[in-house]
Design an enzyme around this catalytic site. Structure first.
Site, short mmCIF file in Angstrom:
data_model
loop_
_atom_site.label_atom_id
_atom_site.label_comp_id
_atom_site.label_asym_id
_atom_site.label_seq_id
_atom_site.Cartn_x
_atom_site.Cartn_y
_atom_site.Cartn_z
N SER A 8 -6.65 11.28 5.71
CA SER A 8 -7.33 9.98 5.79
C SER A 8 -7.13 9.39 7.17
O SER A 8 -5.98 9.12 7.58
CB SER A 8 -6.76 9.02 4.74
OG SER A 8 -7.13 7.70 5.10
N HIS A 33 -11.23 12.34 5.33
CA HIS A 33 -11.38 11.22 4.39
C HIS A 33 -11.56 9.92 5.18
O HIS A 33 -10.72 9.57 6.02
CB HIS A 33 -10.14 11.17 3.50
CG HIS A 33 -10.21 10.20 2.37
ND1 HIS A 33 -10.84 10.47 1.17
CD2 HIS A 33 -9.71 8.95 2.24
CE1 HIS A 33 -10.72 9.44 0.36
NE2 HIS A 33 -10.05 8.49 0.99
N ASP A 35 -11.98 5.93 4.88
CA ASP A 35 -11.74 4.81 3.97
C ASP A 35 -12.50 3.58 4.43
O ASP A 35 -12.13 2.94 5.42
CB ASP A 35 -10.24 4.50 3.93
CG ASP A 35 -9.48 5.50 3.07
OD1 ASP A 35 -9.91 5.73 1.93
OD2 ASP A 35 -8.48 6.06 3.55
N MET A 37 -13.60 -0.16 3.82
CA MET A 37 -13.15 -1.35 3.08
C MET A 37 -13.89 -2.58 3.59
O MET A 37 -14.10 -2.71 4.81
CB MET A 37 -11.65 -1.56 3.31
CG MET A 37 -10.81 -0.35 2.95
SD MET A 37 -9.05 -0.73 3.09
CE MET A 37 -8.36 0.91 2.89
N HIS A 66 -15.05 7.26 1.23
CA HIS A 66 -14.52 6.54 0.07
C HIS A 66 -14.85 5.07 0.26
O HIS A 66 -14.25 4.40 1.11
CB HIS A 66 -13.00 6.81 0.02
CG HIS A 66 -12.27 6.05 -1.04
ND1 HIS A 66 -10.89 5.96 -1.04
CD2 HIS A 66 -12.70 5.38 -2.13
CE1 HIS A 66 -10.51 5.25 -2.10
NE2 HIS A 66 -11.59 4.88 -2.77
N MET A 68 -14.63 1.49 -0.59
CA MET A 68 -13.90 0.44 -1.31
C MET A 68 -14.58 -0.88 -0.97
O MET A 68 -14.04 -1.72 -0.23
CB MET A 68 -12.42 0.46 -0.89
CG MET A 68 -11.69 1.67 -1.45
SD MET A 68 -10.17 2.04 -0.55
CE MET A 68 -10.86 2.95 0.82
N MET A 137 -7.05 7.14 -8.11
CA MET A 137 -6.21 6.40 -7.16
C MET A 137 -4.78 6.35 -7.67
O MET A 137 -4.54 5.97 -8.82
CB MET A 137 -6.73 4.96 -6.99
CG MET A 137 -8.06 4.80 -6.30
SD MET A 137 -8.18 5.53 -4.65
CE MET A 137 -6.82 4.73 -3.79
N GLY A 142 -6.43 -0.29 -0.53
CA GLY A 142 -6.46 -1.36 0.46
C GLY A 142 -5.66 -1.03 1.71
O GLY A 142 -6.04 -1.43 2.80
N PHE A 143 -4.58 -0.27 1.53
CA PHE A 143 -3.70 -0.01 2.67
C PHE A 143 -3.14 1.40 2.61
O PHE A 143 -2.94 1.94 1.52
CB PHE A 143 -2.54 -1.02 2.68
CG PHE A 143 -3.02 -2.44 2.75
CD1 PHE A 143 -3.30 -3.02 3.98
CD2 PHE A 143 -3.24 -3.17 1.59
CE1 PHE A 143 -3.78 -4.33 4.05
CE2 PHE A 143 -3.72 -4.47 1.65
CZ PHE A 143 -4.00 -5.05 2.88
N GLY A 144 -2.87 1.96 3.77
CA GLY A 144 -2.17 3.23 3.83
C GLY A 144 -0.66 3.00 3.68
O GLY A 144 -0.17 1.87 3.80
N GLY A 145 0.05 4.07 3.38
CA GLY A 145 1.51 4.02 3.39
C GLY A 145 2.14 3.28 2.23
O GLY A 145 3.30 2.89 2.31
N ASP A 175 -5.49 10.11 -4.33
CA ASP A 175 -5.46 9.32 -3.10
C ASP A 175 -4.43 8.21 -3.25
O ASP A 175 -4.55 7.37 -4.14
CB ASP A 175 -6.87 8.74 -2.87
CG ASP A 175 -6.99 7.98 -1.57
OD1 ASP A 175 -6.02 7.91 -0.80
OD2 ASP A 175 -8.11 7.45 -1.33
N GLY A 176 -3.43 8.23 -2.37
CA GLY A 176 -2.43 7.17 -2.37
C GLY A 176 -1.03 7.74 -2.57
O GLY A 176 -0.74 8.30 -3.62
N GLY A 177 -0.21 7.64 -1.54
CA GLY A 177 1.17 8.11 -1.68
C GLY A 177 1.30 9.62 -1.81
O GLY A 177 2.34 10.11 -2.27
#
Ligand code: DX5
Ligand code: ZN
Length: 228
Positions: A8, A33, A35, A37, A66, A68, A137, A142-145, A175-177
């Site tokens: 991403s 990827h 993102d 938003m 993606h 959002m 998800m 909304g946010f990376g990390g 997607d996420g973590g």
């Protein structure tokens, strides 16, 4: 089952975007990827179709976009013109999901549906046949990390069952973590496509990190096959 790694660019150094993309592609990344938003559907604002178009001018790699955003249907045409490959809408962001998926396919893109952690898989049960990619998800977007949402592993397992029950060949993306600590169990649960932002772009060697995530995902997929 083949494994796909989708870095991403949310966590990339945007001042050197193409260098960053070149690094992860050198590591064997399967798709990029993107993102998108809008500051309404999620509390953050990123980039839109012009970034996808800029990437498309520099690489032939699949662009996994993606969205959002609220009313994602308004973005189908710009992303089609930008050269997106996958276009994923959130089930929570629109009414008439099925109509919009059909429009994405009509424009020659591959339609995807994303589900937030709180959204049940039932949201896509009636339209599985229309979907080329199901995105589960494992953070609130909304946010990376952000920290991995632990119940996500079990949700992925149920998502795999749902796709298998419908004999769907859709990609099952998480997607996420996604990181070294989580990717193997997600693959063992049945995911085949892994988005990772923070893990890849904060690594000293992003190309090596792509290879390491793939190695762990392949091991997880192997565990799953051994159980069957
Ligand atoms: C989250 C985005 C993700 C994000 C993942 O809202 O949809 O694609 O980049 O970030 P990491 O891999 O850092 O959790
Ligand atoms: Zn994403």
């Amino acid at each position: 089952m083949s494994v796909r790694i989708a870095p991403s660019i949310l966590s990339a150094d945007l001042a050197h975007l193409m260098d960053e993309v070149t690094k992860v592609l050198a590591g064997g990344a399967d798709q990029i990827h993107v993102d998108v938003m809008d500051g309404h559907f999620v509390p953050n604002l990123t980039f839109g179709a012009p970034i996808a178009a800029a990437l498309r001018r520099c690489t032939a790699a699949p662009l996994d976009c993606h969205l959002m955003v609220r009313h994602p249907e308004a973005y189908i045409e710009p992303f089609a013109e930008a050269g997106a490959t996958f276009l994923t809408l959130h089930a929570e962001a629109t009414d008439h999901l099925e109509r919009h998926l059909a429009e994405i396919r009509r424009r020659g893109l591959r339609p995807g549906v994303a589900l937030n952690p709180a959204t049940p898989l039932a949201a896509i049960e009636e339209i599985v046949e229309e979907v080329d990619l199901l995105l589960v998800m494992t953070v609130n977007p909304g946010f990376g990390g952000q920290a991995f949402w632990e119940p996500g592993t079990e949700k992925v397992r149920r998502a795999r069952d749902l796709l298998d029950r419908h004999e769907s060949r859709a990609l099952l993306e998480v997607d996420g973590g996604v990181a070294r600590q989580t990717v193997q169990r997600l693959a063992a649960a049945g995911a085949d496509t892994f988005v990772a932002g923070h893990a890849i772009f904060t690594a000293a060697d992003p190309a090596a990190e792509v290879r390491e995530l793939r190695r762990l995902a392949v091991a997880g997929a192997g565990e799953r096959m051994a159980r069957r």
